[in-house]
Design a protein around this motif. Sequence first.
Motif, mmCIF file in Angstrom:
data_model
loop_
_atom_site.group_PDB
_atom_site.id
_atom_site.type_symbol
_atom_site.label_atom_id
_atom_site.label_comp_id
_atom_site.label_asym_id
_atom_site.label_seq_id
_atom_site.Cartn_x
_atom_site.Cartn_y
_atom_site.Cartn_z
ATOM 1 N N ARG A 4 37.119 29.811 49.282
ATOM 2 C CA ARG A 4 37.689 30.754 50.248
ATOM 3 C C ARG A 4 37.083 30.464 51.618
ATOM 4 O O ARG A 4 35.870 30.423 51.770
ATOM 5 N N PRO A 5 37.921 30.235 52.636
ATOM 6 C CA PRO A 5 37.377 29.950 53.965
ATOM 7 C C PRO A 5 36.751 31.196 54.582
ATOM 8 O O PRO A 5 37.260 32.301 54.428
ATOM 9 N N VAL A 46 54.668 23.869 46.762
ATOM 10 C CA VAL A 46 53.238 24.127 46.762
ATOM 11 C C VAL A 46 53.005 25.490 46.121
ATOM 12 O O VAL A 46 53.663 26.467 46.474
ATOM 13 N N TYR A 47 52.087 25.555 45.160
ATOM 14 C CA TYR A 47 51.734 26.806 44.495
ATOM 15 C C TYR A 47 50.232 27.032 44.652
ATOM 16 O O TYR A 47 49.447 26.090 44.577
ATOM 17 N N VAL A 48 49.840 28.275 44.852
ATOM 18 C CA VAL A 48 48.427 28.612 45.019
ATOM 19 C C VAL A 48 48.087 29.729 44.051
ATOM 20 O O VAL A 48 48.794 30.717 43.943
ATOM 21 N N ARG A 49 46.979 29.557 43.311
ATOM 22 C CA ARG A 49 46.498 30.644 42.464
ATOM 23 C C ARG A 49 45.028 30.883 42.762
ATOM 24 O O ARG A 49 44.340 30.014 43.291
ATOM 25 N N LEU A 50 44.585 32.050 42.438
ATOM 26 C CA LEU A 50 43.242 32.503 42.767
ATOM 27 C C LEU A 50 42.364 32.438 41.525
ATOM 28 O O LEU A 50 42.746 32.904 40.454
ATOM 29 N N THR A 51 41.207 31.815 41.637
ATOM 30 C CA THR A 51 40.246 31.806 40.541
ATOM 31 C C THR A 51 39.005 32.538 41.007
ATOM 32 O O THR A 51 38.511 32.312 42.099
ATOM 33 N N SER A 52 38.537 33.448 40.181
ATOM 34 C CA SER A 52 37.387 34.253 40.538
ATOM 35 C C SER A 52 36.428 34.288 39.363
ATOM 36 O O SER A 52 36.852 34.415 38.222
ATOM 37 N N PRO A 53 35.118 34.168 39.595
ATOM 38 C CA PRO A 53 34.168 34.122 38.488
ATOM 39 C C PRO A 53 34.157 35.382 37.630
ATOM 40 O O PRO A 53 33.889 35.324 36.454
ATOM 41 N N GLY A 54 34.506 36.527 38.185
ATOM 42 C CA GLY A 54 34.459 37.766 37.415
ATOM 43 C C GLY A 54 35.712 38.068 36.624
ATOM 44 O O GLY A 54 35.732 38.967 35.792
ATOM 45 N N GLU A 55 36.794 37.327 36.854
ATOM 46 C CA GLU A 55 38.050 37.609 36.184
ATOM 47 C C GLU A 55 38.237 36.682 35.005
ATOM 48 O O GLU A 55 37.892 35.518 35.042
ATOM 49 N N ALA A 56 38.825 37.221 33.931
ATOM 50 C CA ALA A 56 39.051 36.428 32.728
ATOM 51 C C ALA A 56 40.167 35.408 32.944
ATOM 52 O O ALA A 56 40.113 34.307 32.415
ATOM 53 N N ARG A 78 42.462 39.002 53.258
ATOM 54 C CA ARG A 78 41.890 40.293 52.857
ATOM 55 C C ARG A 78 42.104 40.566 51.372
ATOM 56 O O ARG A 78 41.411 41.378 50.786
ATOM 57 N N GLU A 79 43.055 39.859 50.751
ATOM 58 C CA GLU A 79 43.337 40.022 49.330
ATOM 59 C C GLU A 79 42.537 39.054 48.465
ATOM 60 O O GLU A 79 42.642 39.075 47.244
ATOM 61 N N VAL A 80 41.750 38.189 49.080
ATOM 62 C CA VAL A 80 40.995 37.163 48.353
ATOM 63 C C VAL A 80 39.518 37.541 48.360
ATOM 64 O O VAL A 80 38.905 37.634 49.424
ATOM 65 N N PRO A 81 38.900 37.766 47.181
ATOM 66 C CA PRO A 81 37.470 38.103 47.142
ATOM 67 C C PRO A 81 36.604 36.975 47.706
ATOM 68 O O PRO A 81 36.989 35.804 47.699
ATOM 69 N N ASN A 82 35.412 37.326 48.181
ATOM 70 C CA ASN A 82 34.510 36.345 48.794
ATOM 71 C C ASN A 82 34.105 35.222 47.854
ATOM 72 O O ASN A 82 33.924 34.091 48.273
ATOM 73 N N ALA A 83 33.906 35.510 46.566
ATOM 74 C CA ALA A 83 33.449 34.487 45.620
ATOM 75 C C ALA A 83 34.599 33.690 45.012
ATOM 76 O O ALA A 83 34.367 32.824 44.179
ATOM 77 N N ALA A 84 35.817 33.957 45.425
ATOM 78 C CA ALA A 84 36.972 33.308 44.813
ATOM 79 C C ALA A 84 37.197 31.912 45.382
ATOM 80 O O ALA A 84 36.700 31.571 46.454
#
Length: 100
Positions: A4-5, A46-56, A78-84
């Motif tokens: 995440r930038p 182009v497709y983008v998905r979000l990966t986050s350490p806390g989500e299954a 604003r919809e993207v968590p900091n650790a994502a």
Amino acid sequence: MVPRPHRRGRVDAPALTARGVPLRVPWLRPRWLEIHGGRLAEEHRVYVRLTSPGEAADRWVRHYFTGQDRRVFRIDLREVPNAAALAVRIATGLRPLAPA
């Protein structure tokens, strides 16, 4: 995977830049991550998905198209968590499913 930038300007993603898909956070609109697939062939997507350490499971990111070009879009940071991290996928075409 693209982290995440956290600052404005170009986002360092050499694999995407080499394929003609630059990412940037505009100086005057820091809440947006812009993805420009305009140099891709017409049939590419182009497709983008979000990966986050806390989500299954990963989840797809909602994006907003800019104008008529469906290969240039924005993601609201604003919809993207900091650790994502963002997983960006380029589909180079479609093929029909084989009959079962």
